[in-house]
Design an enzyme around this catalytic site. Structure first.
Site, PDB file in Angstrom:
ATOM      1  N   SER A  64       0.794  -1.241   0.000  1.00  0.00           N
ATOM      2  CA  SER A  64       0.000   0.000   0.000  1.00  0.00           C
ATOM      3  C   SER A  64       0.819   1.279   0.000  1.00  0.00           C
ATOM      4  O   SER A  64       0.257   2.356  -0.161  1.00  0.00           O
ATOM      5  CB  SER A  64      -0.941   0.013   1.197  1.00  0.00           C
ATOM      6  N   LYS A  67       0.392   3.453  -2.915  1.00  0.00           N
ATOM      7  CA  LYS A  67      -0.776   4.338  -3.043  1.00  0.00           C
ATOM      8  C   LYS A  67      -0.370   5.811  -3.025  1.00  0.00           C
ATOM      9  O   LYS A  67      -1.051   6.650  -3.613  1.00  0.00           O
ATOM     10  CB  LYS A  67      -1.778   4.021  -1.916  1.00  0.00           C
ATOM     11  N   TYR A 191      -4.060  -2.026 -10.023  1.00  0.00           N
ATOM     12  CA  TYR A 191      -3.927  -1.954  -8.564  1.00  0.00           C
ATOM     13  C   TYR A 191      -3.040  -3.083  -8.023  1.00  0.00           C
ATOM     14  O   TYR A 191      -2.130  -2.860  -7.225  1.00  0.00           O
ATOM     15  CB  TYR A 191      -5.322  -1.983  -7.930  1.00  0.00           C
ATOM     16  N   TYR A 243      -4.349   3.359   7.999  1.00  0.00           N
ATOM     17  CA  TYR A 243      -5.681   2.779   8.158  1.00  0.00           C
ATOM     18  C   TYR A 243      -6.298   3.232   9.471  1.00  0.00           C
ATOM     19  O   TYR A 243      -6.179   4.391   9.847  1.00  0.00           O
ATOM     20  CB  TYR A 243      -5.621   1.242   8.069  1.00  0.00           C
ATOM     21  N   VAL A 261       1.125  -3.736   3.890  1.00  0.00           N
ATOM     22  CA  VAL A 261       1.088  -5.030   4.583  1.00  0.00           C
ATOM     23  C   VAL A 261       2.341  -5.887   4.348  1.00  0.00           C
ATOM     24  O   VAL A 261       2.491  -6.930   4.966  1.00  0.00           O
ATOM     25  CB  VAL A 261      -0.180  -5.868   4.261  1.00  0.00           C
TER      26      VAL A 261
HETATM   27  N1  GLU Z   1      -2.512  -5.748  -1.802  1.00  0.00           N
HETATM   28  C1  GLU Z   1      -3.121  -5.497  -0.545  1.00  0.00           C
HETATM   29  C2  GLU Z   1      -4.618  -5.499  -0.702  1.00  0.00           C
HETATM   30  O1  GLU Z   1      -5.118  -4.786  -1.512  1.00  0.00           O
HETATM   31  C3  GLU Z   1      -2.615  -4.174  -0.029  1.00  0.00           C
HETATM   32  C4  GLU Z   1      -2.980  -3.983   1.351  1.00  0.00           C
HETATM   33  C5  GLU Z   1      -2.033  -3.122   2.123  1.00  0.00           C
HETATM   34  O2  GLU Z   1      -0.826  -3.021   1.928  1.00  0.00           O
HETATM   35  O3  GLU Z   1      -2.563  -2.505   3.028  1.00  0.00           O
HETATM   36  O4  GLU Z   1      -5.314  -6.231  -0.046  1.00  0.00           O
END
Ligand code: GLU
Length: 311
Positions: A64, A67, A191, A243, A261
């Site tokens: 993430s 992003k 994505y 988050y 993650v």
């Molecule tokens: N590829 C993970 C998902 O979309 C990314 C989640 C993350 O890094 O928070 O579930």
């Protein structure tokens, strides 16, 4: 050895001793097999000095953290029009929550929860083929880090694709509200591939420098984004970068940051430093447990914080 060198080495040594290292994400084999005993850190200060310790040169899945960079590209394409399709408020919910989307009519709370990031991927994709959009994100990271070796881990991308049912639900749901403009499989493809980019702490801290330098690449002096945009991306990272653990991270660390993650965290102290840490074990909110602790120690040892006038 400078003070920062000393601090960074001491943190790496201390983190190696920590027993409670959290849980490695296990939803795909490419992440589940990573050794939780690793810890890396890279700090690049405004004068260009680089301090790396521990496993700072080991590659990991940025997940993430991508992003932040996809958002920067999307803002470059559509500017403030993006904010008609994505909000700017902390979500207070898990990264992949679907409940909030229903209440808010398909407009995700912010660009760093999965739903918001998927809208951002849709914006990056518009006018391109998926391969070109993925290439644009990868090229942008290589340009920022001045490192053409950065690549997409195909195993991880495949794993995301094979298990991404919730993300598929999110994208379809938003499409039903008219907030996704391209075919859902193509949006997901972009994505999943951006999440699967592999980098090390050294490369990631380098890629974050434009956010420390008010939008400029300190190596070339070129503007990547206007200063106001850098400031706003930092504000979003502060409020939404972890988050439903974003408040806790701001409280403990006090730097804008984005976690993934894979166990990585990118943070910036505007005008002072760009920092990347990595340790694969996660806390209950899905943020790197040892990485968060290391940043807390770094903030305490240096006084770096956006809430501290010495920062
Ligand atoms: N590829 C993970 C998902 O979309 C990314 C989640 C993350 O890094 O928070 O579930």
């Amino acid at each position: 050895m400078t003070d920062i060198d000393h601090i960074v080495r001491k943190i790496a040594a201390d983190m190696a001793q920590e027993q409670d290292r959290g849980r490695v994400a296990d939803y795909i084999p490419g992440l589940a097999c990573v050794d939780p005993n690793q810890f890396g850190i890279a700090v690049i200060t405004a004068d260009g000095t680089i301090h790396v310790a521990g496993d700072g040169d080991t590659l990991f899945s940025i997940q993430s953290i991508s992003k932040v960079f996809a958002l920067t590209i999307a803002l470059g394409k559509v500017g403030d029009a993006l904010w008609h399709r994505v909000g700017r408020e902390p979500s207070g919910s898990a990264f992949n929550s679907i409940v909030q989307l229903e209440q808010e009519h398909g407009i995700p709370r912010n660009p760093f929860i999965n739903a918001g990031a998927i809208v951002v991927s849709d914006v990056v994709l518009s006018g391109h083929r998926p391969r070109e959009a993925i290439g644009e994100i990868l090229r942008f990271l290589r340009q920022l880090a001045h490192d053409d070796t950065i690549f997409i881990d195909d195993d991880v991308a495949r794993g995301e694709q094979d298990t991404g049912f919730r993300n598929a639900a999110l994208v379809n749901y938003m499409r039903a509200f008219g907030n996704i403009h391209n075919p859902v499989e193509e949006v997901l493809g972009v994505y999943f591939h951006q999440c699967a980019i592999a980098m090390n702490c050294r490369q990631l801290a380098a890629a974050g420098r434009f956010l420390m330098m008010h939008g400029r690449d300190p190596v070339t002096g070129h503007s990547i984004v206007p200063p106001t945009r850098a400031k706003r991306i930092n504000a979003l990272m502060m409020m939404c970068g972890h988050y439903d653990g974003s408040g806790e991270f701001a409280f403990r660390v006090g730097m804008p940051g984005k976690s993934g993650v894979g166990g990585g965290i990118l943070t910036v102290v505007p005008g002072v430093a760009s920092i990347a840490v990595w340790s694969p074990g996660l806390n209950e909110r899905g943020n790197s447990k040892i990485g968060s602790l290391a940043l807390e120690r770094l903030a305490a040892a240096t006084g770096w914080s956006v809430f501290n006038s010495r920062g």
